[in-house]
Design a protein around this motif. Structure first.
Motif, short mmCIF file in Angstrom:
data_model
loop_
_atom_site.label_atom_id
_atom_site.label_comp_id
_atom_site.label_asym_id
_atom_site.label_seq_id
_atom_site.Cartn_x
_atom_site.Cartn_y
_atom_site.Cartn_z
N ASP A 1 36.48 47.81 39.14
CA ASP A 1 37.35 47.04 38.25
C ASP A 1 37.62 47.89 37.01
O ASP A 1 36.71 48.20 36.24
CB ASP A 1 36.65 45.72 37.87
CG ASP A 1 37.53 44.80 37.02
OD1 ASP A 1 37.88 45.21 35.89
OD2 ASP A 1 37.86 43.70 37.48
N SER B 1 34.44 39.28 45.24
CA SER B 1 35.55 38.69 44.46
C SER B 1 35.34 38.82 42.95
O SER B 1 36.19 38.38 42.18
CB SER B 1 35.72 37.21 44.82
OG SER B 1 34.70 36.41 44.25
N CYS C 1 35.32 39.81 39.15
CA CYS C 1 36.22 40.53 38.25
C CYS C 1 35.90 40.03 36.83
O CYS C 1 34.93 39.29 36.64
CB CYS C 1 37.69 40.27 38.60
SG CYS C 1 38.20 38.54 38.51
N THR D 1 38.15 36.37 41.76
CA THR D 1 39.51 36.24 42.27
C THR D 1 39.57 35.00 43.17
O THR D 1 38.53 34.44 43.55
CB THR D 1 39.91 37.48 43.08
OG1 THR D 1 39.13 37.53 44.29
CG2 THR D 1 39.69 38.76 42.27
N ASP D 2 40.76 34.61 43.51
CA ASP D 2 40.91 33.41 44.34
C ASP D 2 40.27 33.58 45.72
O ASP D 2 39.98 32.59 46.39
CB ASP D 2 42.39 33.02 44.46
CG ASP D 2 43.25 34.12 45.06
OD1 ASP D 2 42.94 35.31 44.85
OD2 ASP D 2 44.25 33.80 45.72
N TYR E 1 41.01 34.14 39.12
CA TYR E 1 42.24 34.92 38.98
C TYR E 1 43.05 34.82 40.27
O TYR E 1 42.59 35.17 41.36
CB TYR E 1 41.93 36.38 38.68
CG TYR E 1 43.18 37.23 38.56
CD1 TYR E 1 44.11 37.01 37.54
CD2 TYR E 1 43.43 38.25 39.47
CE1 TYR E 1 45.25 37.78 37.44
CE2 TYR E 1 44.58 39.04 39.37
CZ TYR E 1 45.49 38.79 38.36
OH TYR E 1 46.62 39.55 38.26
N ALA F 1 45.97 36.37 42.07
CA ALA F 1 46.72 37.63 41.99
C ALA F 1 48.22 37.42 42.18
O ALA F 1 49.03 38.05 41.49
CB ALA F 1 46.19 38.62 43.02
N TYR G 1 45.18 33.13 35.44
CA TYR G 1 43.80 32.65 35.48
C TYR G 1 43.80 31.12 35.36
O TYR G 1 44.55 30.56 34.56
CB TYR G 1 42.99 33.24 34.33
CG TYR G 1 42.65 34.70 34.47
CD1 TYR G 1 41.43 35.09 35.02
CD2 TYR G 1 43.53 35.70 34.05
CE1 TYR G 1 41.09 36.43 35.14
CE2 TYR G 1 43.20 37.04 34.17
CZ TYR G 1 41.99 37.40 34.72
OH TYR G 1 41.66 38.74 34.84
#
Length: 443
Positions: free
Chosen positions: A87, A214, A216, A227-228, A381, A383, A388
């Motif tokens: 990241d 996932s 971040c 992330t989702d 998050y 993408a 967010y």
């Protein structure tokens, strides 16, 4: 220039040398400098302190140690750094030395735990230290401090600050969220490990690998997010935590044993040298408390818990937010000395009602402690939208289980009594009125 992926413990997972295996088939990198830490007397002490203490009264195989858990948390920390090294925002803020500070802090995070630490802390006696601060003497002097300075190039005070201080800058906030937050390395390990050893599936039913992949940073760039792709794994982790509290940590028999230990410790607290006691491992601490208790009420409670024959107190009544909410509200989150006084008064009114002697220590109240569980706030998050959103805003599971007051649904008020009294007390038709009278007497 060295990168996060070049840290020896992270690189070690890509090789086959220097690994130790812990359940369930998990490899932990053992570099020479990790060995130096885990071979110190301060860390070895954790091999003789069980992770779950009194839970073994209900789940006999739940005898894993703080050492095993600490190694599991360390492995999770290695996985977190390995993932977040990819990241860009994380790598721009957290350097190699920062990541190494995080790794040793994860490994040593439970160094200040003493046997039965959480039940004793929940009593909130003024002479009882916070276990995070109690760890300072183990971290700032002795072999651990020497190993941190000599082998890691880490200032022991920086470990103390990260574990027990309040973060003030972006970097320290990120590292703190990895150690203590909704999806921290501690929870990721203990939910799975406690569930595994207890022999129940509840804490193992979230996708740890998916969750870690996932990871971040949040929108502010000062804490963990996902992330989702990790949304379902995070939802399952919230549910796992809820069920583990409901079925394991706050199982009514576990809480009976907990109430007995707490009352015994409370009775003995004025005559115990806390600093010396808390440096002991499990069996020596039990022996020291039993010696101090002698033949008194605390001795009866401790003998029933740790003697040759187990005699746990019986559940007489139970109250929650949805079962007798008025009585629940009058007893939940009250200071322990107040609860003990109510128990004494209930013993008195019950003696009169039953026309037989009920000793004060034969009545115990167990209630949600003053401190609350941490609410589950986490950014997700998306993408595709480059946006967010709060996990609770996009997940009905989390909105129900984490935004509602967690404690009200998994932590009940319970009244326990000595086994010799249970049958006769169950015949009392006016139990709620007697209980209300006892509360009124204390005020």
């Amino acid at each position: 220039m060295s990168t996060l992926l070049d840290i020896p413990e992270i690189a070690g997972l890509r090789g086959s040398a220097g690994l130790v295996r812990i359940p369930p088939g998990m490899d932990v990198p053992l570099t020479p400098r990790v060995r130096q830490l885990i071979d110190t007397p301060e860390f070895r002490r954790l091999t003789r302190i069980s992770q779950l203490g009194l839970v073994a009264h209900v789940y006999p195989a739940a005898n894993h140690t703080r050492q095993e858990h600490s190694l599991g948390v360390f492995r999770a920390a290695v996985d977190y750094v390995s993932r977040l090294a990819c990241d860009d925002r994380f790598a721009a803020v957290v350097g190699v030395q920062d990541a190494e500070l995080f790794l040793v802090s994860a490994l040593l995070h439970d160094l200040g735990h003493w046997p039965f630490c959480h039940p004793i802390e929940d009593i909130c006696l003024p002479q009882t230290p916070d276990h995070e601060h109690f760890a300072n003497s183990f971290l700032l002097e002795g072999e651990v401090a020497d190993a941190l300075r000599d082998d890691w190039g880490v200032n022991p005070r920086d470990v103390v600050t990260l574990l027990s201080g309040k973060p003030t800058d972006r970097k320290s906030k990120i590292l703190k969220s990895m150690l203590s937050g909704p999806i921290d390395v501690d929870k990721v390990d203990y939910l799975m490990r406690d569930s595994l050893h207890a022999g129940v599936p509840y804490g193992q039913n979230f996708d740890r690998g998916r969750l870690i992949q996932s990871l971040c940073l949040n929108e502010a760039g000062d804490g963990l997010a996902i992330t989702d792709k990790g949304k379902t794994a995070a939802e399952m982790m919230v549910f796992a935590r809820y069920v583990m509290f409901s079925e394991v940590y706050w199982h009514h028999t576990v809480r009976s044993a907990t109430a007995m230990l707490q009352r015994a410790f409370y009775l003995l607290s004025g005559s115990l040298d806390m600093d010396s006691l808390f440096r002991l491992t499990e069996q020596p601490m039990i022996d020291a408390m039993r010696a101090a208790a002698g033949d008194g009420p605390a001795g009866d409670l401790l003998d029933a818990l740790f003697g040759s024959s187990r005699r746990l107190y019986k559940r007489l009544a139970q109250y929650s937010l949805f079962e007798e909410p008025q009585l629940y509200a009058r007893l939940a989150r009250k200071p322990f000395p107040w609860l003990a006084a109510v128990a004494d008064q209930f013993a008195s009114v019950a003696s009169t009602a039953m026309s037989r002697v009920v000793a004060p220590h034969e009545v115990l109240f167990d209630a949600p402690p003053v401190g609350l569980e941490v609410e589950f706030n986490l950014d997700v998050y998306f993408a595709k939208d480059r946006a967010y959103r709060r996990l609770g805003d996009v997940s009905p599971v989390v909105r129900t289980l984490a935004r509602e007051q967690f404690d009200d649904y998994v932590k009940r008020v319970r009244l326990f009594v000595h086994p010799r009294l249970a049958d006769d007390m169950r015949d009392l038709r006016n139990l709620p009125e007697l209980l209300a009278e006892a509360i009124d007497r204390v005020g």
